[in-house]
Structure formats: C-alpha cells, structure tokens
Scaffold this motif. Structure first.
Motif, PDB file in Angstrom:
ATOM      1  N   ARG A   1      36.896  41.393  40.243  1.00 42.49           N
ATOM      2  CA  ARG A   1      36.440  42.061  41.671  1.00 42.49           C
ATOM      3  C   ARG A   1      37.840  42.059  42.423  1.00 42.49           C
ATOM      4  NH1 ARG A   1      33.864  37.328  43.076  1.00 42.49           N
ATOM      5  NH2 ARG A   1      34.834  36.169  44.742  1.00 42.49           N
ATOM      6  N   ALA A   2      38.738  41.178  42.276  1.00 46.01           N
ATOM      7  CA  ALA A   2      39.969  41.274  42.920  1.00 46.01           C
ATOM      8  C   ALA A   2      40.883  42.316  42.186  1.00 46.01           C
ATOM      9  CB  ALA A   2      40.448  39.772  42.941  1.00 46.01           C
ATOM     10  N   ALA A   3      40.663  42.262  40.945  1.00 46.74           N
ATOM     11  CA  ALA A   3      41.678  43.113  40.378  1.00 46.74           C
ATOM     12  C   ALA A   3      41.106  44.695  40.664  1.00 46.74           C
ATOM     13  CB  ALA A   3      41.488  42.814  38.821  1.00 46.74           C
ATOM     14  N   GLN A   4      39.798  44.816  40.820  1.00 46.91           N
ATOM     15  CA  GLN A   4      39.455  46.070  41.226  1.00 46.91           C
ATOM     16  C   GLN A   4      39.707  46.468  42.520  1.00 46.91           C
ATOM     17  OE1 GLN A   4      35.234  45.916  38.957  1.00 46.91           O
ATOM     18  NE2 GLN A   4      35.943  47.709  38.819  1.00 46.91           N
ATOM     19  N   ARG A   5      39.931  45.702  43.479  1.00 46.23           N
ATOM     20  CA  ARG A   5      40.143  45.845  44.739  1.00 46.23           C
ATOM     21  C   ARG A   5      41.843  46.312  44.696  1.00 46.23           C
ATOM     22  NH1 ARG A   5      40.339  41.346  48.036  1.00 46.23           N
ATOM     23  NH2 ARG A   5      40.379  42.842  50.056  1.00 46.23           N
ATOM     24  N   HIS A   6      42.558  45.484  44.044  1.00 46.47           N
ATOM     25  CA  HIS A   6      43.903  45.896  43.926  1.00 46.47           C
ATOM     26  C   HIS A   6      44.265  47.336  43.299  1.00 46.47           C
ATOM     27  CE1 HIS A   6      45.744  41.379  43.038  1.00 46.47           C
ATOM     28  NE2 HIS A   6      44.879  41.386  44.034  1.00 46.47           N
ATOM     29  N   ALA A   7      43.237  47.679  42.489  1.00 47.58           N
ATOM     30  CA  ALA A   7      43.332  49.064  41.890  1.00 47.58           C
ATOM     31  C   ALA A   7      42.969  50.113  42.748  1.00 47.58           C
ATOM     32  CB  ALA A   7      42.218  49.018  40.467  1.00 47.58           C
ATOM     33  N   GLU A   8      42.147  49.886  43.671  1.00 53.41           N
ATOM     34  CA  GLU A   8      41.809  50.589  44.573  1.00 53.41           C
ATOM     35  C   GLU A   8      42.653  50.809  45.716  1.00 53.41           C
ATOM     36  OE1 GLU A   8      38.255  48.866  46.198  1.00 53.41           O
ATOM     37  OE2 GLU A   8      36.946  49.261  44.480  1.00 53.41           O
ATOM     38  N   VAL A   9      43.654  49.837  46.049  1.00 56.03           N
ATOM     39  CA  VAL A   9      44.599  50.058  46.978  1.00 56.03           C
ATOM     40  C   VAL A   9      45.852  50.865  46.332  1.00 56.03           C
ATOM     41  CG1 VAL A   9      46.496  48.681  48.218  1.00 56.03           C
ATOM     42  CG2 VAL A   9      44.175  48.120  48.443  1.00 56.03           C
TER      43      VAL A   9
END
Length: 354
Positions: free
Chosen positions: A275-283
């Motif tokens: 989930r952290a990796a996907q938050r990175h991706a969104e930013v």
C-alpha cells in the motif's frame, strides 16, 4: 508531441503509476515476469492451492495505449536504461519501481508463471507431509505464514524463532503485541523470542526431511521442514547494489528532474508494504502529469505512520493504525480476508481465475 515514460518494474508501484499515466503519456512498462504476481497472497497459495491460480494475473488488460516489455533493467546511464536484451531505452521520464527480493515463498524467485505454479504446488506437497514446521523470523512474514499453516493443518506443530526480544518492533502499541501473542497461542504456535539457531538447519529450506538443531539458549529443536522468513532487500542491482535510494520529497532521485523512484527501493522512512508503494505511485504519477503540463508546483510525499493489517490465517489476524487503534480478527478479516485480490484484478483489467 506525447511525453514518453518508462516504468521499470511491474509490481504494485509499477502497475499503479503506469495505469495512472496511460492516458497522458506514451508508457512502456518493463517487467521480466510474464504475469503480475500478487505477492500479498503468496503465503496462502502455499497452504491453500486454490490460491495458486489466483496469484498470477495477466498484464494484458493494464494499459490501453501503452505497452509491456518483458525484459529487465541491467544498468542505467543517466536517464537511459540498458535492458537484459541489450536494448537501451530512453524516455522523457523514468520511474524505478523494481521492489524488493525476499526469501521464498514470501516472494517467488522464478519469473515464468508455469514454473512458479509448479514450485508452489511442490512446496505445498512438501509442507503437507511435515508434521513439525520451523519458521525463522517473527516479523510479518513469519507470523502470517504461521497463521496460514495452522489454519490449513491445525495438528502441525509450528515453531517460530527470532533473535529479537519482542514481536514487531516499531511504532506498535503493547495492546497490538498482546493481541498477536494471544491469537498465536490460541492457534498453538510455539514462539521463541530472544534466541537464534547456532547454525543453519542441515536441510534445504522447503524440503521435507527430519532434523534437529540447537538454539543459542541451548534448547534442541526438532522439525521436518523449515523456511526462512526474513531477508528483504531492495532489488536495485542495476543502479546501486545493496542499498536503498534516497529520494526528494517529490520522489525524484536527487539531482534529477525526471527520474522517480518508488516503493521498497527507496529510503523513505516507513514500513515497506504494497500500500505504501502504491501511495508513492500516486504521488509520482501526479507529479509527472504536472510536469507534462508545464507546472512546477509538485506534490510532496508524506511518509506513513507504522500501520499493519496482519492476517493470521483466513479467519484471524490483528490490525493497527494510529487513527483506528488495534483491531481484532473480525475487523482484520473484513479488511484483508480476500487479500485485496479484487482490487488488483480491477487495476489490471483482468477477470478472476476460475
């Protein structure tokens, strides 16, 4: 002209950023595996073969305009990426999202999905024949694997060994650890903390063969199969082997305006989770879109506080987030009982395996 984006790595961060940019850029996703591997469900796939097919999701439905190249990065020259095939890829933006390696079966160690399926089935068969299981490492992988094994085979004796004196060090409250201890005890998992083996087991991990080993506390342990449940490392050998990458608040490599790094390969101070990796991706996707539009006011990533959804089998588990506090098995199953499979099937434009 349409901006070009090369995304290196087709894991959780890579597919998220590629999908988010597909409508505004010419996206190429470089990934050696022939399918997406839903690693969140890998441990359950070992204990419940129904999940073996669900683990592998085709990439074909991910992008509408972009393309998938089944290749791997071997080195970088500035913003140019050299691939294993010998080709060199250049683009306006590069996103590094190659994730991390971990000991099998937490993460699969073969790229071909047919070979990976066969390995999962072989591990399931070996584990099914072993009455006593030894897991080395009491982090999230070891604890989740222990819960999955006991749920599938309640009569197996499962021992988890870790040199750390307490479970789950970090920003978790005592109530969280107490609930984890209580559920492991109810499952019958033997937990040995503050000790380690004096030597590696004499058999290969994941293979059934009785053995006896000794802990640093002088206790003898007998088991029929063992697995290492520690050893995550960034998969960044094409750039800086062995260490995570520093990034700016906007998730760019220092000194570069157009190279972004996401997920487990970064030194962002937070737990390394999907989930952290996907938050990175969104930013990162928002920032690349802004740069394509000629904007200079970019979004800064805010590292997440320690939080976790820890399944202990399909019907158990403990969760914690600062805003929610400690949640028990019912809430945890409600959050992660399906191991988020539907969300990734939707993201990848795929249908559930039958």
């Amino acid at each position: 002209m349409t901006a070009t984006v090369t995304v290196i790595g087709g894991g959780y961060a890579g597919i998220t950023v590629a999908k988010a940019l597909d409508d505004v850029a010419d996206v190429t996703l470089v990934e050696p595996r022939d399918t997406f591997v839903h690693n969140v469900a890998a441990l359950r796939a070992v204990t419940d073969p129904v999940w073996v097919e669900r683990l592998f999701i085709p990439y074909e439905g991910l992008l509408t305009r972009g393309r998938i190249r089944h290749d791997r990065a071997v080195r970088m020259f500035g913003s140019a990426v050299e691939l294993g095939s010998g080709d060199r890829v250049t683009s306006d933006f590069v996103v590094l999202a190659t994730g991390s390696r971990h000991t099998y079966p937490a993460k699969l160690d073969v790229d071909d999905s047919v070979d990976a399926r066969a390995k999962l089935w072989a591990t399931h068969e070996a584990l099914s024949r072993a009455p006593r299981v030894l897991l080395l490492g009491a982090g999230p992988v070891g604890l989740e694997f222990a819960g999955e094994i006991k749920a599938a085979w309640p009569d197996k004796h499962v021992t988890v060994v870790d040199p750390a004196p307490e479970l789950m060090p970090g920003g978790f409250p005592a109530e969280f650890r107490a609930e984890v201890h209580a559920q492991l005890a109810a499952l019958g998992v033997e937990l040995l903390l503050g000790t380690a083996l004096t030597a590696p087991p004499p058999t290969a991990p994941g293979h059934t063969a009785p053995f006896t080993t000794t802990t640093s506390a002088g206790a003898e342990l007998s088991a029929d199969i063992w697995f290492a449940c520690y050893g995550a490392a960034p998969n960044i050998g094409y750039l800086v082997p062995g260490r995570r990458l520093d990034v700016t608040p906007e998730l760019r490599l220092p000194g570069s305006d157009t190279i972004f790094a996401l997920g487990d390969i970064t030194s962002v101070p937070e737990m390394k989770m999907a989930r952290a990796a996907q938050r990175h991706a969104e930013v990162a996707a928002a920032n690349i879109r802004a740069l394509i539009d000629g904007q200079t006011n970019l979004t800064a990533y805010e590292p997440a506080h320690d939080a976790i959804v820890l399944p202990l089998g399909p019907h158990g588990g403990v969760s914690y987030a600062p805003e929610a506090g400690v949640l028990g098995p019912e809430a945890t199953v409600g959050i992660k009982g399906g191991l988020f499979l539907d969300a990734y099937l939707d993201l990848l434009g795929a249908e559930a395996a039958r």
